[in-house]
Design an enzyme around this catalytic site. Sequence first.
Site, PDB file in Angstrom:
ATOM      1  N   HIS A   1       1.019  -1.208  -0.067  1.00 13.17           N
ATOM      2  CA  HIS A   1      -0.012   0.072   0.096  1.00 13.17           C
ATOM      3  C   HIS A   1       0.963   1.330   0.058  1.00 13.17           C
ATOM      4  O   HIS A   1       1.914   1.305   0.759  1.00 13.17           O
ATOM      5  CB  HIS A   1      -0.879  -0.091   1.170  1.00 13.17           C
ATOM      6  CG  HIS A   1      -2.224   0.902   1.338  1.00 13.17           C
ATOM      7  ND1 HIS A   1      -2.025   2.226   1.369  1.00 13.17           N
ATOM      8  CD2 HIS A   1      -3.545   0.684   0.734  1.00 13.17           C
ATOM      9  CE1 HIS A   1      -3.140   2.790   1.114  1.00 13.17           C
ATOM     10  NE2 HIS A   1      -4.106   1.911   0.694  1.00 13.17           N
TER      11      HIS A   1
ATOM     12  N   ASP B   1      -8.036  -5.334  -0.139  1.00 13.71           N
ATOM     13  CA  ASP B   1      -8.413  -6.056  -1.429  1.00 13.71           C
ATOM     14  C   ASP B   1      -8.214  -7.694  -1.170  1.00 13.71           C
ATOM     15  O   ASP B   1      -8.601  -8.383  -1.903  1.00 13.71           O
ATOM     16  CB  ASP B   1      -7.931  -5.638  -2.538  1.00 13.71           C
ATOM     17  CG  ASP B   1      -8.354  -4.252  -2.907  1.00 13.71           C
ATOM     18  OD1 ASP B   1      -7.512  -3.340  -3.306  1.00 13.71           O
ATOM     19  OD2 ASP B   1      -9.675  -4.067  -2.962  1.00 13.71           O
TER      20      ASP B   1
HETATM   21  C1  SDX Z   1      -6.179   0.106  -3.074  1.00  9.75           C
HETATM   22  O1  SDX Z   1      -4.546   4.572  -1.964  1.00  9.75           O
HETATM   23  C2  SDX Z   1      -5.324   4.010  -1.111  1.00  9.75           C
HETATM   24  O2  SDX Z   1      -5.715   4.485  -0.534  1.00  9.75           O
HETATM   25  C3  SDX Z   1      -5.979   2.709  -2.206  1.00  9.75           C
HETATM   26  C4  SDX Z   1      -6.869   2.035  -1.296  1.00  9.75           C
HETATM   27  C5  SDX Z   1      -8.052   2.745  -1.068  1.00  9.75           C
HETATM   28  O3  SDX Z   1      -8.804   2.153  -0.077  1.00  9.75           O
HETATM   29  O4  SDX Z   1      -8.539   3.537  -1.899  1.00  9.75           O
HETATM   30  O5  SDX Z   1      -6.397   1.418  -0.132  1.00  9.75           O
HETATM   31  C6  SDX Z   1      -7.382   0.655  -2.319  1.00  9.75           C
HETATM   32  O6  SDX Z   1      -6.007   0.562  -4.229  1.00  9.75           O
HETATM   33  C7  SDX Z   1      -5.198  -0.848  -2.264  1.00  9.75           C
HETATM   34  C8  SDX Z   1      -4.226  -1.354  -3.000  1.00  9.75           C
HETATM   35  C9  SDX Z   1      -4.553  -2.295  -4.083  1.00  9.75           C
HETATM   36  N1  SDX Z   1      -3.615  -3.029  -5.069  1.00  9.75           N
HETATM   37  C10 SDX Z   1      -2.915  -3.832  -4.971  1.00  9.75           C
HETATM   38  O7  SDX Z   1      -3.074  -4.768  -4.004  1.00  9.75           O
HETATM   39  C11 SDX Z   1      -1.820  -4.222  -6.248  1.00  9.75           C
HETATM   40  C12 SDX Z   1      -0.705  -5.008  -5.443  1.00  9.75           C
HETATM   41  N2  SDX Z   1      -0.095  -3.821  -4.783  1.00  9.75           N
HETATM   42  C13 SDX Z   1       1.199  -3.083  -5.545  1.00  9.75           C
HETATM   43  O8  SDX Z   1       0.946  -2.900  -6.956  1.00  9.75           O
HETATM   44  C14 SDX Z   1       1.453  -1.920  -4.864  1.00  9.75           C
HETATM   45  O9  SDX Z   1       1.741  -2.193  -3.459  1.00  9.75           O
HETATM   46  C15 SDX Z   1       0.749  -0.596  -4.682  1.00  9.75           C
HETATM   47  C16 SDX Z   1       0.519  -0.156  -6.109  1.00  9.75           C
HETATM   48  C17 SDX Z   1      -0.676  -0.747  -4.072  1.00  9.75           C
HETATM   49  C18 SDX Z   1       1.686   0.539  -4.023  1.00  9.75           C
HETATM   50  O10 SDX Z   1       2.806   0.464  -4.616  1.00  9.75           O
HETATM   51  P1  SDX Z   1       3.835   1.773  -4.292  1.00  9.75           P
HETATM   52  O11 SDX Z   1       3.431   2.622  -3.366  1.00  9.75           O
HETATM   53  O12 SDX Z   1       3.895   2.348  -5.707  1.00  9.75           O
HETATM   54  O13 SDX Z   1       5.096   1.020  -4.020  1.00  9.75           O
HETATM   55  P2  SDX Z   1       6.114   0.617  -5.068  1.00  9.75           P
HETATM   56  O14 SDX Z   1       5.469  -0.168  -6.131  1.00  9.75           O
HETATM   57  O15 SDX Z   1       7.100   1.891  -4.972  1.00  9.75           O
HETATM   58  O16 SDX Z   1       6.717  -0.674  -4.075  1.00  9.75           O
HETATM   59  C19 SDX Z   1       7.999  -0.429  -3.328  1.00  9.75           C
HETATM   60  C20 SDX Z   1       8.693  -1.877  -3.342  1.00  9.75           C
HETATM   61  C21 SDX Z   1       9.152  -2.116  -5.062  1.00  9.75           C
HETATM   62  O17 SDX Z   1      10.208  -3.285  -4.717  1.00  9.75           O
HETATM   63  P3  SDX Z   1      11.704  -2.362  -4.895  1.00  9.75           P
HETATM   64  O18 SDX Z   1      11.767  -1.389  -6.133  1.00  9.75           O
HETATM   65  O19 SDX Z   1      12.034  -1.582  -3.633  1.00  9.75           O
HETATM   66  O20 SDX Z   1      12.553  -3.644  -5.138  1.00  9.75           O
HETATM   67  O21 SDX Z   1       7.777  -2.731  -2.916  1.00  9.75           O
HETATM   68  C22 SDX Z   1       7.583  -3.796  -3.910  1.00  9.75           C
HETATM   69  C23 SDX Z   1       7.832  -2.894  -5.453  1.00  9.75           C
HETATM   70  O22 SDX Z   1       8.431  -3.870  -6.360  1.00  9.75           O
HETATM   71  N3  SDX Z   1       6.188  -4.035  -4.245  1.00  9.75           N
HETATM   72  C24 SDX Z   1       5.521  -5.214  -4.291  1.00  9.75           C
HETATM   73  C25 SDX Z   1       4.165  -5.279  -4.055  1.00  9.75           C
HETATM   74  N4  SDX Z   1       4.038  -3.914  -3.899  1.00  9.75           N
HETATM   75  C26 SDX Z   1       5.115  -3.209  -3.826  1.00  9.75           C
HETATM   76  N5  SDX Z   1       6.310  -6.522  -4.709  1.00  9.75           N
HETATM   77  C27 SDX Z   1       5.464  -7.394  -5.072  1.00  9.75           C
HETATM   78  N6  SDX Z   1       4.106  -7.550  -4.515  1.00  9.75           N
HETATM   79  C28 SDX Z   1       3.379  -6.356  -4.231  1.00  9.75           C
HETATM   80  N7  SDX Z   1       2.238  -6.410  -4.163  1.00  9.75           N
END
Ligand code: SDX
Length: 436
Positions: free
Chosen positions: A307, A364
């Site tokens: 998140h 989710d």
């Molecule tokens: C919602 O914003 C809100 O409030 C949203 C929400 C709401 O109520 O409105 O809470 C609802 O959208 C919840 C989120 C639902 N999405 C998912 O579950 C999709 C999977 N999650 C990821 O795509 C991700 O965690 C995000 C998009 C939710 C957040 O990503 P960020 O903040 O942009 O973080 P990032 O991509 O910069 O990640 C930081 C690191 C990275 O690795 P490194 O570059 O440090 O090596 O964490 C890793 C990312 O690759 N990472 C994950 C991951 N999420 C982040 N690796 C594997 N699986 C994941 N799910």
Amino acid sequence: MKNSPQTIQLLWKGQCFDFPLVQGSEGETAIDIKTLRQRTGLITLDQGYANTGSCTSSITFMDGERGILRYRGIPIQELARGASFKETAFLLIYGTLPTPGELVRFSEQLTDYSPVHENMRLFFQNFPPNAHPMGILSSMVNSLRSFYPELANADEEIQVTVPRLLSKIRTLAAMSYRISMGYQVVYPRPDLSYCANFLHMMFDSTVKPYELKEEVVQALRTIWILHADHEQNCSTSAVRLVGSARVNLYAAISSGITALWGPLHGGANQAVIDMLEGIRNNGGNVDTFVKRAKDRTDPFRLMGFGHRVYKTYDPRARIMKGVCHRLLQALDREDPLLDIAQELEKTALSDDYFISRNLYPNIDFYTGIAFRAMGIPTNMFPVMFAIGRLPGWIAQWLESIKDPHWKLNRPRQIYVGPGKTMYRPPTKGLDMEQYS
Ligand code: SDX
């Protein structure tokens, strides 16, 4: 919000510029940079806005480090335990919990506005059979302005449009499902609660009347309360940005539905189930999927994990886990996907990759299991999220249009394209008439 006595200094080209700090009611502090460009010629760059506040707001407070979520100051746990979805919607939109008289009036409005214009059925029937319900919902909400033109009096327009949309979104969602399945449309009943009426419109049938189980209605109430607002998330920011052009509420909400559709946002609840089914179809071995999620060369992400704000367990996910267990127990059902989800959570939360990145289950991760137990089709899961989030989107839109400092949202950029280039017509010999 109060101006903090301190300021922050920026040294640029030998000059020192002071910028005021502003402080929120929970101690959050920001640099007020509204005069930055005019005084220094500089802008800020913050791709994804992870460090940028777009507004001040009194609606929802989140603390991502401590896993706190409050609507108008009330902890989400208390509302999930004892409030109705209607009360929570009223609280978010109008700022306080309703008095008994206000609740009666609000309920009457939601009942009166629950049917939709009969001609809207023609719209539904002309979508291709495999159209995604989120695309249908976004279009149908936008089309409401055509059926319900703007009222001359601005205050009355808001007083009518808000409960009308809050009520009709359930009817539109249920209709899109029924018509896509070739079923007869079921009309809302005035005697049912907000949540029960939706289930009635989705599943009732003359052949086999749908039994409204209290446990299912209560589970839906809790789920929609948990989804009702989440400060400046992607879809809410879309509603505020589109709303800043002074479009009508339906158009602004339609943009929020479209943004929520994305698998990184509200579409994740559908993607979680697809992922869990993929794990089950591959023999239930979660390790392969965890390995893929950790592989930076693989675009696969653990859906329902991570998140932008929560760097600890999403407080909503914790409540959702309990909802899933109680619902399956009440329905005397088992769902192998719940076992896989818990196995996946346990594996990920003991793996340094996820621990070091503060990646925990978000809202989710479990909601799809509950929707499956209710009989909601998977492609309707993001629609369920949209219905729950609508009160928050409306509250944020109302707050933005009433904010005296609010103006058209128009971010700047840092240009990295080619320098000035002269126009050269295409190589000679071409018959330009033919290709102009
Ligand atoms: C919602 O914003 C809100 O409030 C949203 C929400 C709401 O109520 O409105 O809470 C609802 O959208 C919840 C989120 C639902 N999405 C998912 O579950 C999709 C999977 N999650 C990821 O795509 C991700 O965690 C995000 C998009 C939710 C957040 O990503 P960020 O903040 O942009 O973080 P990032 O991509 O910069 O990640 C930081 C690191 C990275 O690795 P490194 O570059 O440090 O090596 O964490 C890793 C990312 O690759 N990472 C994950 C991951 N999420 C982040 N690796 C594997 N699986 C994941 N799910």
